[in-house]
Structures are given as structure tokens and as C-alpha cells.
Design a protein around this motif. Structure first.
Motif, short mmCIF file in Angstrom:
data_model
loop_
_atom_site.label_atom_id
_atom_site.label_comp_id
_atom_site.label_asym_id
_atom_site.label_seq_id
_atom_site.Cartn_x
_atom_site.Cartn_y
_atom_site.Cartn_z
N ALA A 191 1.06 -1.16 0.25
CA ALA A 191 -0.34 -0.10 0.24
C ALA A 191 0.52 1.52 -0.32
O ALA A 191 2.20 0.80 -0.05
CB ALA A 191 -1.12 0.31 1.12
N GLU A 192 0.43 2.57 -0.34
CA GLU A 192 0.88 3.96 -0.03
C GLU A 192 2.24 3.48 -1.10
O GLU A 192 2.94 4.17 -0.64
CB GLU A 192 0.85 3.85 1.12
CG GLU A 192 -0.14 4.36 2.15
CD GLU A 192 0.52 4.88 3.50
OE1 GLU A 192 1.22 5.42 3.49
OE2 GLU A 192 -0.80 4.44 4.53
N VAL A 193 1.78 3.13 -2.06
CA VAL A 193 2.95 2.42 -3.36
C VAL A 193 3.40 3.91 -3.96
O VAL A 193 1.88 4.41 -5.14
CB VAL A 193 2.78 1.72 -4.60
CG1 VAL A 193 4.29 1.17 -4.95
CG2 VAL A 193 3.07 0.27 -2.63
N LEU A 194 4.78 4.80 -3.97
CA LEU A 194 4.20 6.07 -4.58
C LEU A 194 4.48 5.61 -6.42
O LEU A 194 5.28 4.19 -6.91
CB LEU A 194 5.70 6.64 -3.98
CG LEU A 194 6.04 7.57 -3.32
CD1 LEU A 194 6.91 7.88 -2.82
CD2 LEU A 194 4.25 8.77 -3.77
N LYS B 18 6.04 1.18 -8.13
CA LYS B 18 5.93 0.03 -8.69
C LYS B 18 6.38 -0.63 -9.28
O LYS B 18 6.29 -1.78 -8.95
CB LYS B 18 4.44 0.75 -9.13
CG LYS B 18 3.54 1.16 -8.10
CD LYS B 18 1.75 1.49 -9.32
CE LYS B 18 0.52 1.95 -8.04
NZ LYS B 18 -0.81 1.80 -8.55
N ALA B 19 7.04 -0.31 -9.97
CA ALA B 19 8.17 -0.71 -10.99
C ALA B 19 8.99 -2.09 -10.00
O ALA B 19 9.29 -3.60 -10.02
CB ALA B 19 9.14 -0.86 -11.97
N ASP B 20 9.55 -1.32 -8.83
CA ASP B 20 9.93 -1.02 -8.02
C ASP B 20 9.45 -2.98 -7.58
O ASP B 20 9.93 -3.90 -7.15
CB ASP B 20 10.89 -0.90 -7.16
CG ASP B 20 12.12 0.24 -7.66
OD1 ASP B 20 12.13 0.12 -8.71
OD2 ASP B 20 11.98 1.49 -7.40
N GLY C 267 -3.79 1.95 -14.84
CA GLY C 267 -3.26 4.03 -14.92
C GLY C 267 -1.85 4.33 -15.51
O GLY C 267 -1.34 2.98 -15.69
N VAL C 268 -1.78 5.61 -15.29
CA VAL C 268 -0.57 5.55 -16.12
C VAL C 268 0.47 5.15 -15.43
O VAL C 268 2.13 5.18 -15.96
CB VAL C 268 -0.18 6.80 -16.72
CG1 VAL C 268 1.16 7.78 -17.02
CG2 VAL C 268 -1.03 7.33 -17.32
N ASN C 269 0.33 5.55 -14.65
CA ASN C 269 1.46 5.21 -13.41
C ASN C 269 1.28 3.90 -13.01
O ASN C 269 2.69 3.11 -12.41
CB ASN C 269 0.72 5.25 -12.02
CG ASN C 269 -0.19 5.38 -11.71
OD1 ASN C 269 -1.44 4.81 -11.78
ND2 ASN C 269 -0.47 3.93 -10.20
N ASP C 270 1.26 2.92 -13.82
CA ASP C 270 0.74 1.50 -13.65
C ASP C 270 1.69 0.64 -14.91
O ASP C 270 2.23 0.05 -14.98
CB ASP C 270 -0.59 1.03 -14.00
CG ASP C 270 -1.25 0.87 -12.90
OD1 ASP C 270 -0.42 1.48 -11.88
OD2 ASP C 270 -1.77 0.74 -12.96
N ALA C 271 1.99 1.62 -15.58
CA ALA C 271 2.70 2.02 -17.66
C ALA C 271 4.50 1.05 -16.99
O ALA C 271 4.44 0.34 -17.26
CB ALA C 271 2.96 2.64 -18.06
N PRO C 272 5.04 1.62 -15.78
CA PRO C 272 6.41 1.23 -15.71
C PRO C 272 6.11 -0.50 -15.36
O PRO C 272 6.94 -1.55 -15.88
CB PRO C 272 7.01 1.85 -14.77
CG PRO C 272 6.07 3.56 -14.99
CD PRO C 272 4.98 2.58 -14.73
#
Length: 674
Positions: A538-541, A545-547, A565-570
């Protein structure tokens, strides 16, 4: 709760952010598909006269279409097929040999070269059979196979174009004298002040220096709620401004910006993905060795031990070399790919990267993004709390909904959806800056306000009950009628029903399920408990996410990431298999190896089943395609010659056609799996 009387402003989003490496790669991919298609149609057109002019085909059909100079016409047409149609394979042979990785291209180039050189030698007087028809059918079928295959393989670079499109093309720069001018995005400097009107995209990362608004960062950070922004708060380029105007001072542009960093992460993750050689290439590598060895052995055996003339020996050798390159192998994989791609599409998912899709059968862990994937990503009224029974639950809801009629805010939409028909317009309406809204409904003074407003005004209410609901990650708004606190409405991000089934089935298949979210720990744990999820981050910047995907991969697991989301792209690009939810952002869709069209997590289960079924079909097809060789090569080499059994090129061709037909039928029998 923020003031949320939202007005939609259309604005110009045309821009020129496509000059990056991804763009040219994408264009190159499209050109290659067109190139195979164009060459295939030309070769098909030339193959018809080549077949008609070939003595062996005429003999087979029991016709006599010979005329003076026919052999020269045949040689000329076949030369075009060899040099023009065969060019991708001949250049591929050079590339593979340079890399010291002989594969399919080497095998095809070898077979067509042997057929061409041998047949041309026959035209110039060497005693033997013309095998130009073999050359043209082989080139045609291989071009078709590669064209079908390439169309089904995705170009992941399109993701970077989609990311760039999130930024607006222009910005309203505020001058020293307070006036604004519209400038292209690339003219913005660090320290510039920019005005962002309601509904517009934020052009660059910066800090708010004036104004209050709520900003939707869901596409970038995965945070489902719009985030309140006022003086000194940071904003991200690409986020969408809500109902207020903001003036920001830009502190990051170009490569330093959040969006650029996301793009770099996507690019790195895509580049670092292992370029797994697919099954057909491995089979082709061994067949190349088999073809060369069998050809050499055949030539040596006949010339050294039997005293047969060169013509007979060459004929045997060439037949062996050509038969070693089965048409069926060229189609074995592309046909299954084609069938599984269309089968997937009819079942609601699109395969964009075949190598990753084939890996899905070996998955050990599936990571789900929470917002919009396991949950609906929209606010839904989950509870109505009644504090004093002066009004019914329905009345509390109706009062709140009436005030929210003109708002585009996600919370307002959730309340209006629950209230349904019969909501009236308020007689008066006003916003309480950063705290909520107020107005007159049915002659009563109604306020819909945030917990902060209730605390500031010392209203009395059952705090434990409200805290219990808040601990489930829900948003609570309070309803005040005629200065009396009557009740509260709780809204939550609704868990999809299909999420429960999907996770249950994944557990039955022996997979671990992990959840990844930008939301707070409380919300995450509540959802994880509801769905029986094994591991929670949780609270993952966004840039972490890729890490987290790497962390799960570091446990030695083959990992799929599902997000929207875009934040999921990496993270999608980092995972062994990126599964994008289609109703999410275009970028996630472009980065995903597989796209789920229907926002249904159960499709992840179907995807794994289809991957297993596809793989077993490929193995069956390769067994047919190469098994034919195991029988045909020794016969073509003449091992049964003493008993009068010898495989002529014509019979070899019939056998080859039969194996191709079997492979084609087998591919069509592919099913979704049990």
C-alpha cells in the motif's frame, strides 16, 4: 470535501510530442508488416505461372504445356521470386549468422538458395529436375507466415507516444503585469507562472501559488479520490484540474518532470525484457543443422560409396535440403498465433506481445492494481448514517443529492447515482471553500460538508461509528439541515464482484495474488481482507510500482501485473507479462502485453488458460511439422533405395502439403481451455 461545482472546458490538445525514439520504432514495425504483405502478393501472382510452366507439375497433372523458351521464362520469373520475395530471408540469414544464432531465416534462406542455384544450373545444362516451383511456393508460404505473425506481434513503443499525449500542447503563461499569453509547452521555463483553468490539463510539474481546486491525478498516481490543492501544494504535469482556477510556478520541465520519468521507466523496463527466442526459432536452429548434416551425408554417401553419377547425387542432396525446410514449420506457429489472437479477441482480450503471452502458462504470481482493476474506480454510496431520525435515510440522501445536481465531482456523481430519479434543483447554491457546499432545498438550509467542517463547528455525532467506516477506506460526507447535523453518507470504491471469482480461481490454479495500490494502508488492507489476497503493497508511489514488481520477481517468481493507470505503465512493462485493463488509460493499454477489453479480472484466468492451450497446440504443430521431416528426410536421402523406394521431389511435395494441411486444421481446433 472540496468545493465541487465543476464546469467542463474544452481546450486544444493538439501537439507535437512524438519526436522520441518510440515513434520511429513504431513506424518501422508498421513498415515491416506492409513489406511482408506486399512481397507476399507479388510472389503469389508469380507462383501461378511458375507452377504452370514447371515440367514436374505438368507431369504430375498429366498435361503438356511446353513451348520454346519456356524454361528461360520460368528462370526469369523465379529469379524475381528469389531475389525480391526471398530478400527478407536472405538478409535475415546474414543477420542471424552475424549474431551466430542461426534460426528460421537461415533455414529458409538455405532451402530457397539450394533450390534456386540447383534449378538454375539445370537450366544451363546440368542434368536434373527444375525445382523452381518448390522455391516459389516455399517463399510464398514463408512470407505469408511472417506477415501473419508480425501482425499479431505488438510494438510496445506506442506507449511512449500515448504518455506524451497526456500533456496539453499549450499553456497560459502569466506575465509580470498579470496578463496571460498562450505559449507552446516547450517554451515553458523553470520559475514561469502558469494559469490552469477549470477542466484543463496541468502542463508541467509545479507548486500552487494562487487558487484552490481539486485535481484528478488518478491516471498518474492511482489515487482514486481527486486531491485538494491550495497554495504551496505540488501538482503533476498531465493531471486534470477540477473546478477551480490555479496559478502554479513551474519547478520541473522536460526530462526532470514526473511524466518524463514515467516514460523513462517504461522505456527501460521494455528494453530490459528478455528477448526470448520462440519455439519455432529453436526448432529451425536444429533443423538447419539437420538439413546441412543430412545434405552432406547424402552427397558423401551416394558419391563415395555407390558410384552414382553427379546428377543423381545432386538430385538426392537437393531433395533432402528442400524437404528439411518444411512449409508446415513456417505456418505451425503463425497459424496458432492467428487463431489464438482472434479467439482471445472474441473472449475480450487482445494479445499484443506474443512472447509474453506464451509465458502466461508458467505464471506463479499475479499482481493487481487496486483502483479501477479490483475495484470499480468510481465512488458508490455504501452507507447512510442517520444521527437523529428527524429525516429518513432517503430524505438525507435526497437533500444531499439536490445540492450536488450541478457538480461533476466523483463524490457528487456517486450520491446522485444512488438517489436516482426525483432529485430537485436547489433554490440557492453556494460553495464553502475547501469544506463543501450549501444551499436551499425545499425551503431548508442544507449543507454537505467534510469531516473538517464538522470538527470546526463542534457538531456532536457518533464518532466511533464514523471512524469504523472511515477505517474501511471510505469517504464520509456529512449532511446538515437547518444547522442541525442529521446524518452522514459514506462512499467507497466498490469491489468488483468478478474480482472475488478471479482471485478464487487463481488460488485454485496455485498462483499467489498480490495487490499494489497508491491508496492508504487501511483501505488496502480492508480490500485485501475482503478478497483473500496473499500479499499487499500500500501507499506505493508511482515510481516505486516497478520496484515492487521487481521485488516479487526477486522471489524467483514469474510475475504478471494487471493495471489501468499511467502510473502502472512502468510496472506493466517491468512484469514478465503486463496485463492492461482496457477501460483504463491509453498508455497502460499500449504498455500491456495483453489488454483486457472488459475490465473483468476473471479474464486474467481465461488468459492463462488460453496461454496453456495455445502452447500445447504449438507443440503439437511443431511435432507434426518436424515429425514429417524425420520420415521424409531419410526417404529423400534414399535409405530404402535398395528396395526400390525413393522419394521423388514431387511425392515429397505432396507429403509436405499434407503436413501443412494437418497443421492448419490442428491450429483451427484451438479452444479456450478447460
Amino acid at each position: 470535501m472540496e468545493n465541487h461545482n465543476h464546469h467542463d472546458h474544452s481546450h486544444d490538445e493538439h501537439h507535437n510530442h512524438e519526436e522520441h525514439s518510440g515513434h520511429s520504432h513504431h513506424e518501422h514495425h508498421k513498415m515491416m508488416v506492409e513489406d511482408f504483405k506486399w512481397r507476399f502478393w507479388w510472389v503469389l501472382g508469380l507462383t501461378i505461372p511458375i507452377l504452370a510452366l514447371s515440367p514436374m507439375i505438368q507431369e504430375f497433372l498429366n498435361v503438356e504445356w511446353r513451348f520454346t523458351g519456356d524454361t528461360w521464362i520460368l528462370a526469369a520469373l523465379s529469379s524475381v521470386v528469389y531475389f525480391f520475395g526471398g530478400w527478407p530471408f536472405l538478409s535475415g540469414l546474414i543477420d542471424e549468422l552475424k549474431k551466430k544464432q542461426p534460426g528460421m531465416m537461415t533455414l529458409i534462406a538455405l532451402a530457397i538458395t539450394v533450390a534456386y542455384v540447383y534449378s538454375t544450373a539445370v537450366v544451363f545444362g546440368f542434368d536434373g529436375h527444375l525445382l523452381y516451383w518448390e522455391l516459389s511456393t516455399l517463399v510464398g508460404i514463408m512470407l505469408l507466415g511472417h506477415w501473419v505473425e508480425m501482425r499479431s506481434v505488438m510494438s510496445a513503443s506506442a506507449a511512449l507516444e500515448k504518455l506524451a499525449e497526456l500533456l496539453p500542447g499549450k499553456a497560459h503563461r502569466v506575465n509580470e503585469d498579470g496578463s496571460t499569453e498562450e505559449v507552446p509547452l516547450e517554451d515553458l521555463q523553470k520559475g514561469d507562472k502558469v494559469l490552469i483553468k477549470p477542466g484543463e490539463k496541468i502542463p508541467a510539474d509545479g507548486v500552487v501559488v494562487k487558487g484552490e481546486s481539486s485535481v484528478n491525478e488518478a491516471m498518474l498516481t492511482g489515487e482514486s479520490k481527486p486531491v485538494s490543492k491550495s497554495t504551496d501544494d505540488e501538482v503533476i504535469g498531465g493531471a486534470v484540474n477540477g473546478e477551480g482556477s490555479l496559478t502554479i510556478e513551474i519547478n520541473k520541465t522536460g526530462d526532470d518532470s514526473f511524466l518524463s520519468q514515467v516514460m523513462n521507466l517504461v522505456r527501460q523496463a521494455q528494453d530490459s525484457k528478455s528477448k526470448t527466442q520462440d519455439l519455432a526459432n529453436r526448432a529451425a536452429f536444429w533443423l538447419t543443422i539437420v538439413a546441412l548434416t543430412a545434405g552432406a551425408l547424402t552427397f558423401m554417401a551416394w558419391s563415395l560409396f555407390t558410384g552414382q553419377d553427379l546428377s543423381f547425387t545432386m538430385n538426392r542432396t537437393v531433395t533432402v535440403m528442400i524437404i528439411a525446410c518444411p512449409h508446415a514449420l513456417g505456418l505451425a506457429i503463425p497459424l496458432v498465433v492467428s487463431v489464438s489472437t482472434s479467439l482471445a479477441a472474441t473472449n475480450g482480450f487482445l494479445i499484443r506481445n506474443r512472447v509474453a503471452f506464451e509465458q502466461a502458462r508458467k505464471l506463479q504470481a499475479v499482481i493487481f492494481d487496486k483502483t479501477g482493476t479490483l475495484t470499480e474506480g468510481t465512488f458508490t454510496v455504501t452507507d447512510i448514517l442517520n444521527f437523529n431520525d428527524k429525516f429518513s435515510d432517503d430524505e438525507i440522501l435526497k437533500y444531499a443529492a439536490s445540492l450536488e445536481t450541478n457538480s461533476e465531482h466523483p463524490i457528487a456523481k456517486g450520491i446522485l447515482e444512488k438517489a436516482g430519479e426525483g432529485v430537485q434543483e436547489p433554490d440557492e447554491f453556494n460553495s464553502i471553500t475547501g469544506k463543501g457546499i450549501e444551499g436551499k432545498v425545499d425551503g431548508k438550509a442544507v449543507k454537505v460538508v467534510s469531516p473538517g467542517f464538522v470538527r470546526e463547528n463542534d457538531f456532536d455525532y457518533p464518532k466511533e461509528q464514523v471512524e469504523d467506516i472511515s477505517s474501511q477506506g471510505k469517504t464520509v460526507v456529512f449532511v446538515v439541515v437547518d444547522d442541525e447535523l442529521c446524518g452522514a453518507i459514506a462512499l467507497g470504491d466498490k469491489i468488483r464482484e468478478t474480482s472475488r471469482n478471479a482471485i478464487k480461481k487463481l488460488h485454485e490454479m496455485g498462483l499467489e495474488v498480490v495487490m499494489l495500490t497508491g491508496d492508504n494502508q487501511q483501505t488496502a488492507e480492508y480490500v485485501a481482507k475482503e478478497l483473500d489476497i496473499d500479499q499487499v503493497f500500500a501507499e506505493v508511489l508511482p515510481d516505486e510500482k516497478a520496484d515492487k514488481v521487481k521485488e516479487v520477481q526477486g522471489q524467483g517468481k514469474l510475475v504478471a501485473m494487471t493495471g489501468d493507470g499511467v502510473n502502472d505503465a512502468p510496472a506493466l512493462a517491468q512484469a514478465d507479462i503486463g496485463i492492461a485493463i482496457g477501460a483504463g488509460s491509453d498508455v497502460a493499454v499500449e504498455t500491456g502485453d495483453v489488454v483486457l477489453v472488459k475490465n473483468n479480472p476473471e479474464d486474467v484466468v481465461n488468459l492463462i488458460k488460453l496461454s496453456k492451450a495455445t502452447y500445447s497446440k504449438m507443440v503439437q504443430n511443431l511435432a507434426w511439422a518436424t515429425g514429417y521431416n524425420v520420415i521424409a528426410i531419410p526417404l529423400a536421402a534414399g535409405v530404402l533405395y535398395t528396395w526400390g523406394v525413393i522419394l521423388s521431389p514431387a511425392v515429397g511435395a505432396v507429403l509436405m502439403s499434407a503436413s501443412t494441411v494437418i497443421v492448419a486444421i490442428n491450429a483451427r481446433l484451438l479452444k479456450m481451455g478447460d
